[in-house]
Design a protein around this motif. Structure first.
Motif, short mmCIF file in Angstrom:
data_model
loop_
_atom_site.label_atom_id
_atom_site.label_comp_id
_atom_site.label_asym_id
_atom_site.label_seq_id
_atom_site.Cartn_x
_atom_site.Cartn_y
_atom_site.Cartn_z
N GLU A 84 -5.79 -4.15 1.56
CA GLU A 84 -7.10 -3.54 1.76
C GLU A 84 -8.21 -4.60 1.67
O GLU A 84 -9.17 -4.59 2.45
N LEU A 114 5.42 -6.45 -2.51
CA LEU A 114 4.83 -5.64 -1.47
C LEU A 114 5.79 -5.41 -0.31
O LEU A 114 5.58 -4.51 0.52
N ARG A 148 -0.48 2.91 15.58
CA ARG A 148 -1.90 2.70 15.86
C ARG A 148 -2.11 1.37 16.58
O ARG A 148 -1.50 0.37 16.22
N THR A 151 -5.01 8.20 3.04
CA THR A 151 -4.20 7.02 2.74
C THR A 151 -2.87 7.16 3.47
O THR A 151 -2.29 8.24 3.53
N ASN A 152 -2.42 6.05 4.03
CA ASN A 152 -1.19 6.03 4.80
C ASN A 152 -0.23 4.97 4.27
O ASN A 152 -0.66 3.93 3.79
N ASN A 169 1.83 3.84 -4.93
CA ASN A 169 1.32 2.49 -4.97
C ASN A 169 0.25 2.31 -3.90
O ASN A 169 0.36 2.86 -2.82
N GLU A 170 -0.72 1.51 -4.22
CA GLU A 170 -1.77 1.20 -3.26
C GLU A 170 -1.73 -0.29 -2.95
O GLU A 170 -1.74 -1.12 -3.87
N GLY A 171 -1.65 -0.61 -1.68
CA GLY A 171 -1.54 -2.02 -1.26
C GLY A 171 -2.89 -2.71 -1.27
O GLY A 171 -3.44 -3.06 -0.24
N GLY A 180 -9.81 0.97 4.43
CA GLY A 180 -8.97 0.38 3.39
C GLY A 180 -9.81 -0.12 2.22
O GLY A 180 -9.52 0.17 1.05
N ALA A 203 -6.94 4.64 5.57
CA ALA A 203 -6.98 4.61 7.03
C ALA A 203 -8.00 5.64 7.49
O ALA A 203 -8.26 6.62 6.81
N GLY A 230 3.30 0.42 -0.55
CA GLY A 230 1.89 0.55 -0.92
C GLY A 230 1.11 1.20 0.19
O GLY A 230 1.17 0.81 1.34
N GLN A 231 0.40 2.25 -0.17
CA GLN A 231 -0.44 2.91 0.81
C GLN A 231 -1.77 2.17 0.94
O GLN A 231 -2.19 1.46 0.02
N THR A 232 -2.42 2.35 2.06
CA THR A 232 -3.76 1.82 2.23
C THR A 232 -4.63 2.88 2.90
O THR A 232 -4.12 3.78 3.56
N MET A 280 -0.26 -4.81 -5.80
CA MET A 280 -0.40 -3.35 -5.70
C MET A 280 -1.03 -2.78 -6.96
O MET A 280 -0.91 -3.32 -8.05
#
Lengths: 252, 252
Positions: free
Chosen positions: B198, B234, B158, A152-153, B192-194, A201, A164, A160-162, B174
């Motif tokens: 995703e 977010l 990236r 997760t990045n 937190n997860e976005g 994701g 990857a 918020g991470q997602t 999130m």
């Protein structure tokens, strides 16, 4: 287009030496061209990328960063040891790894690893790890599947991470839409699409975190299989990377 | 956990005034808590966010940026007109919009819009657009669904764009894992997860681009419905945004 995605249930806690491919193939029936998405955490554990940070020699630089970022000096040192370039020291440590990818804390995981002095490094060569699991799944099941190993990045500008992709096999990292035509027949100037990160994701969403987390997801129904491997084309070359340049100018 | 995802087929070319909710509900049978993911392109068209750039008055700044970035001056001007802050002028235009989100070229689309002088702006308030479509779908079908409006964004470090949420309704942006416990019972410091990004990314993968693209995807089987709306949480606050700070220092 239609796809299904499901978590592979009852994957046990992974120990060094465990055969990830076998653990997956015993728990679900794979089909040709399934996309098998695996958390880097379990891959790293199976590869014994666990390190103790208790007796790590601590440099002044690590002590200083630890103080500024409110983290343990041992952890800061471990991150510095993994990075071949530090892009940002504070408020968080952002480093470039040997394989070229850039991530916060070198992708080191302090959770979900047994022993409070232990940390978990990313797989040393996650593309190679993905290829091995792909090959192992083919041997065990006769099915040709794609494998994506995820971490997760964080992202620019958004909280918020997602999920990857950190390593891939049996799938191309990007889809190139340039040269196709738009709805009105004009050639699209657009653009590469980071499809393996879009898959990573969604899989991350299904995996969840913490003790309810399930580290393996299968996505079925998308025809994306390709005899290739490697995430490197997804990494932005230095001379095109304006954010890297900006971060360097900030530290300078 | 299991989810299915499918594109809604035969959505016609969208014209100003079209009722997106109706076009969707006539083409698929929605269920409670489905997540309906819609490309911002069609939402913008239905809201008539099409602008001609032929007679736009061009500033010196726009001319200069156009020259450096090898884009049309009219397009550069349109981007400058939409942004309330320019974070980067070159090699690409990165601006902050009125709603707080930061995107390349202000999210303006030059493809898939009729007339070569025409551009398509993002929905003016995509959260509000999502809420209206959600309400319209409820009126038409009696089903409570989540709605996510997507665009594609570039990422730091990236190559390759991925789908991202620009407006949401009926879902929380999130998922907060902090405080839950890891596999060994320790409290996660994470994170937190976005989740809406995703979901947007995976939907973008299914949508495709160009003349074969389908702008609506339904994801079914995830229990993420929530009576709320808004993407704003977010967006990273300015004082925590080190990349924004770095980009500013680069331009300074």
């Amino acid at each position: 287009m239609k796809a299904t995605a499901f978590t592979v249930e009852k994957i046990p806690l992974i120990k060094p030496g465990d055969n990830i491919g076998q653990l997956i193939s015993e728990r679900t029936e794979l089909k040709d061209h399934d996309i098998v998405i695996i958390s880097s955490t379990v891959v790293s554990k199976s590869e014994n990328n666990i390190r103790s940070i208790r007796d790590l020699p601590i440099t002044e630089k690590a002590k200083n960063i630890a103080l500024r970022n409110n983290i343990e000096p041992e952890f800061a040192q471990a991150v510095l040891n993994e990075g071949i370039e530090v892009l940002l020291e504070s408020p968080f440590l952002l480093v470039r790894l040997k394989n070229g990818s850039i991530c916060v804390n070198a992708g080191i995981d302090h959770s979900n690893v047994e022993g409070s002095d232990n940390i978990l490094l990313l797989p040393e060569d996650a593309d190679e790890s993905a290829r091995k699991i792909k090959d192992s799944l083919f041997e065990l099941t006769g099915k040709k599947v794609s494998v994506i190993i995820t971490d997760t990045n964080g992202r620019a500008f958004r909280i918020g991470q997602t999920g990857a992709a950190v390593g891939i096999a049996g799938i191309i990292a990007m889809r190139d839409w340039r040269g196709t035509r738009d709805l009105f027949g004009r050639v699209l100037e657009v653009k590469n699409e980071g499809v393996v990160d879009e898959l990573a994701g969604f899989a991350n969403l299904l995996m969840g975190e913490g003790d309810g987390g399930t580290p393996v997801v299968v996505i079925r129904g998308l025809e994306m299989y390709h005899e290739s491997y490697g995430i490197r084309e997804l990494l932005r070359p230095e001379n095109e990377d304006v954010i890297r340049k900006a971060l360097r100018s900030l530290s300078a």
